[in-house]
Design an enzyme around this catalytic site. Structure first.
Site, short mmCIF file in Angstrom:
data_model
loop_
_atom_site.label_atom_id
_atom_site.label_comp_id
_atom_site.label_asym_id
_atom_site.label_seq_id
_atom_site.Cartn_x
_atom_site.Cartn_y
_atom_site.Cartn_z
N TYR A 49 0.82 -1.20 0.00
CA TYR A 49 0.00 0.00 0.00
C TYR A 49 0.86 1.26 0.00
O TYR A 49 1.76 1.40 0.82
CB TYR A 49 -0.93 0.02 1.20
N GLY A 64 -18.16 0.35 -2.98
CA GLY A 64 -18.02 0.20 -4.42
C GLY A 64 -17.08 1.23 -5.01
O GLY A 64 -17.42 1.91 -5.99
#
Length: 354
Positions: A62, A217
């Site tokens: 990350y 989403g």
């Protein structure tokens, strides 16, 4: 009843207590062009912990490692009270095929790097980040068990893998007395419900706590995008913009926007924000332990935490379910047919196992 971050839950079939919302830290660091700088990231962590949160999610890759390094700096004084979860698999050095993948060399090197970056002696929860389709499952499981026996990892888990492989791994771990998988991290939201076919039922049956990633989403369910954002090409990288991530994840589509419209309508009726409604919906599934929230600002984090206070009625849940429904496909729909039930049980009503 409304939840709070200190309404702790057991993770899978372990005794580990975690908050009902995990703090995702893919936003920690601005290396990819859209994350939070160090000061903002510190505020995010402090706000989450002050509210009783203890479940932190990161990964070796990350923001090019900045996420783990910042967490290592921020958690010097309260490391023991936190559950730090990280992942291994993603390529860490361009041109070196063994710096990524599920195999033992990648696993051990990645864990050692994560320990250094997190400034800790152990990792609470280690995930296999994504299935590589090459490494034997016995190699993965034995490597994970060795790390647990060495005390470098306390619990092991898996993310983004086929259901049949995960179930096979859990069976092998049980038979050989190796450390079992305790969690399954998967994409799950009103936009992505295909995991309801096999992955989520499998997790519930085999004792894995489900940890949804991207429950909004890729931000589409927060209502931030419109049809004017459709189109264009998305590069296969998390770098650039959040919109690029939404396009690359196939969340920013006509279907995704249509679902987001229903979420906004339900949110207005409940007096909540769309993000709160979308997050709260994932918590309705009894297999889900803790969705991962990936806020970039303290304001976004506060809004996300409000999901714990959302209470639906049957009508709201039905509207959301109808807007986002998927076909379960074979064999699920075949087994639900009246003809099949007649042949299997003679039409008798049999109470489901609880």
């Amino acid at each position: 009843m409304p939840l709070t971050l200190d309404t702790y839950r057991l993770l899978g079939r372990s005794g580990l207590r975690v908050s009902p919302l995990a703090l995702g830290t893919m936003t920690f660091g601005s290396d990819w062009g859209w994350g939070a700088d160090a000061d903002e990231a510190r505020k995010l962590l402090d706000t989450y912990v002050e509210r009783g949160g203890n479940f932190i999610d990161t990964a070796s890759m990350y923001t090019g490692g900045s996420s783990e390094r910042l967490l290592g700096e921020f958690t010097r004084d309260n490391r023991e009270s936190l559950v730090l979860a990280t992942k291994y698999t993603m390529l860490r050095r361009e041109g070196d095929p063994n710096s990524g993948g599920n195999h033992r060399k990648s696993m051990f090197a990645s864990v050692e790097a994560s320990l250094r970056q997190l400034n800790t002696d152990y990792i609470d929860l280690l995930y296999l980040h994504a299935w590589d389709f090459h490494t034997p499952v016995e190699e993965i499981l034995r490597g994970m068990d060795d790390l647990v026996r060495q005390g470098k990892v306390l619990y092991v888990a898996i993310s983004d893998a086929p259901a049949w492989q995960v179930s096979r791994m859990q069976a092998i771990a049980d038979l050989r007395g190796w450390s079992p998988l305790v969690a399954l991290q998967i994409e799950y939201s009103l936009i992505e419900r295909t995991v309801e076919r096999d992955l989520i039922p499998m997790a519930r049956e085999l004792g894995l706590g489900v940890i949804p990633w991207s429950p909004l989403g890729s931000g589409v369910l927060s209502g931030k995008y419109s049809r004017s954002d459709l189109g264009g090409s998305a590069v296969g990288s998390p770098e650039g913009t959040r919109k690029n991530v939404a396009l690359a994840n196939d969340s920013l589509t006509e279907r995704g926007l249509a679902i987001a419209e229903v979420v906004k309508e339900v949110a207005a009726q409940l007096g909540k924000t769309p993000a709160q409604v979308a997050l709260a919906w994932t918590l309705q599934n009894p297999a889900v332990t803790a969705p991962i929230i990936g806020a970039r600002t303290p304001e976004q984090l506060e809004d996300n935490l409000g999901a714990l206070e959302v209470e639906f009625d049957a009508e709201h849940l039905a509207r959301l379910d109808q807007a986002s429904a998927i076909d379960l496909g074979f064999p699920h729909e075949f087994l639900e047919r009246e003809m099949t039930r007649q042949v299997v049980s003679g039409g008798l009503t049999i109470e489901a196992r609880r």
